[in-house]
Write a protein that holds these residues in place. Structure first.
Motif, PDB file in Angstrom:
ATOM      1  N   ASN A 112      52.546 -43.806 -57.167  1.00  0.00           N
ATOM      2  CA  ASN A 112      52.904 -43.359 -55.879  1.00  0.00           C
ATOM      3  C   ASN A 112      54.081 -42.450 -55.748  1.00  0.00           C
ATOM      4  O   ASN A 112      54.090 -41.447 -55.179  1.00  0.00           O
ATOM      5  CB  ASN A 112      52.984 -44.518 -54.958  1.00  0.00           C
ATOM      6  N   ASP A 113      55.204 -42.960 -56.434  1.00  0.00           N
ATOM      7  CA  ASP A 113      56.484 -42.187 -56.637  1.00  0.00           C
ATOM      8  C   ASP A 113      56.228 -40.932 -57.078  1.00  0.00           C
ATOM      9  O   ASP A 113      56.600 -39.813 -56.814  1.00  0.00           O
ATOM     10  CB  ASP A 113      57.507 -42.935 -57.489  1.00  0.00           C
ATOM     11  N   ASP A 116      53.226 -39.407 -57.309  1.00  0.00           N
ATOM     12  CA  ASP A 116      52.425 -38.465 -56.589  1.00  0.00           C
ATOM     13  C   ASP A 116      53.149 -37.820 -55.477  1.00  0.00           C
ATOM     14  O   ASP A 116      53.025 -36.630 -55.134  1.00  0.00           O
ATOM     15  CB  ASP A 116      51.159 -39.262 -55.920  1.00  0.00           C
ATOM     16  N   THR A 117      54.191 -38.620 -54.858  1.00  0.00           N
ATOM     17  CA  THR A 117      55.036 -37.995 -53.856  1.00  0.00           C
ATOM     18  C   THR A 117      56.038 -37.240 -54.207  1.00  0.00           C
ATOM     19  O   THR A 117      55.946 -35.978 -53.461  1.00  0.00           O
ATOM     20  CB  THR A 117      55.752 -39.136 -53.276  1.00  0.00           C
TER      21      THR A 117
END
Length: 190
Positions: free
Chosen positions: A182-183, A185-186
């Motif tokens: 997630n990090d 992708d963010t």
């Protein structure tokens, strides 16, 4: 003119494809075999086929390159002095994860925890227990799949050295892997 079709009638006679050279320059490992017993290490162990990569790793992380007994191509190891290493992960596509169960060297179960991933059963329910404790118990008793996490990365101190690989069957890593993905992708960047 069409080619011969002899392997249509005898597919077992077809020569196997040669193994491709790995697309990474080395592997980071958190353990080794001591005789026939697995041994955890407190510092990173790096294996490679390239003496220049081994020397560069030793220069950055300590240790010295030495040969080790392996059937693989990565016949040089460096037992580093580093218990942590700065790395660069290019994106979430540099992380692959699945649950896998091998029996006698054959992959018999490959899933994402909910559905099968193999071509024949892709998308159908895999039948794994829903609770993590039950999954771990089944894997420990060789009755179910365990994590198979593969990470590609470069060293922060020398990203041009090439990509390394780390493979893990750690349940703890699997439990937190979604946060890293997630990090990445963010951030939308390495």
């Amino acid at each position: 003119m069409a080619g011969t079709r002899i392997f249509e009638t005898d597919p077992d006679a077809m020569p196997r494809q040669q193994r491709r050279a790995p697309d990474y320059v080395g592997r980071f490992r958190s353990g080794r075999l001591n005789g026939r017993r697995p041994e955890s290490l407190s510092e990173w162990r790096v294996t490679t086929a390239d003496p220049d990569v081994a020397s560069a790793v030793a220069g950055m992380l300590g240790g010295s390159p030495q040969e080790w007994d392996t059937t693989g191509e990565d016949g040089i190891e460096v037992l580093t002095n580093a218990d942590s290493v700065g790395i660069v992960i290019d994106g979430s596509d540099s992380i692959e994860s699945r649950l896998a169960h091998w029996v006698n060297g054959k992959l018999v179960h490959e899933c994402d925890g909910v559905e099968f991933l193999d071509d024949e059963r892709r998308g159908t329910p895999c039948g794994c227990p829903s609770l993590l404790a039950e999954r771990k118990h089944a894997a420990r008793n060789e009755a179910g799949p365990k994590p198979d996490v593969r990470l590609r990365f470069r060293l922060a101190d020398d990203p041009d050295l090439g990509e390394f690989r780390f493979v893990s069957s750690s349940w703890d890593l699997l439990r937190t892997l979604h946060l890293v993905e997630n990090d990445l992708d963010t951030a939308g960047a390495p």
